[in-house]
Design a protein around this motif. Structure first.
Motif: not given
Length: 113
Positions: A63-89
């Motif tokens: 329930i905690l991970c399903a609602e995680c905004r970071i996970r949802i953001c990464a999923e929408q961007r199609g990346i495995p974690h924030c390190g693949f995001c050009e906006e990190f951190p």
């Protein structure tokens, strides 16, 4: 044990809910559910809602991970974690990284590989 990192840098392989899911340990999942209920963030959590295979791994999400905004953001961007995001951190992760700097360090470490 192989390290499995969540989108935010959490080491999912060390998460008790994930390990209990792998073992099909309903008793431990029930204890984790009770602890979450007592923190007051959720009410009447069934142990099945705590099952988790890791935030980007196939299968159940707690329930905690399903609602995680970071996970949802990464999923929408199609990346495995924030390190693949050009906006990190970013501001979205800053709250958790301030509370648990190890997660940001994990992202930086695996990003540099």
């Amino acid at each position: 044990m192989t390290e499995i990192f969540g989108c935010c840098g959490m080491d999912c392989s060390s998460c008790e809910a994930r390990r209990a899911t792998e073992r099909n340990d309903i008793e431990t999942l029930a204890k984790i559910a009770d602890a979450e209920e007592s923190r007051g963030e959720h009410s009447f959590i069934l142990p099945s809602r705590i099952r988790c295979t890791g935030c980007m791994e196939p299968g159940a999400k707690s329930i905690l991970c399903a609602e995680c905004r970071i996970r949802i953001c990464a999923e929408q961007r199609g990346i495995p974690h924030c390190g693949f995001c050009e906006e990190f951190p970013c501001d979205l992760g800053d709250i958790i990284w301030e509370a648990i700097p190890e997660y940001k360090n994990n992202i930086e470490r695996i990003k540099s590989r």
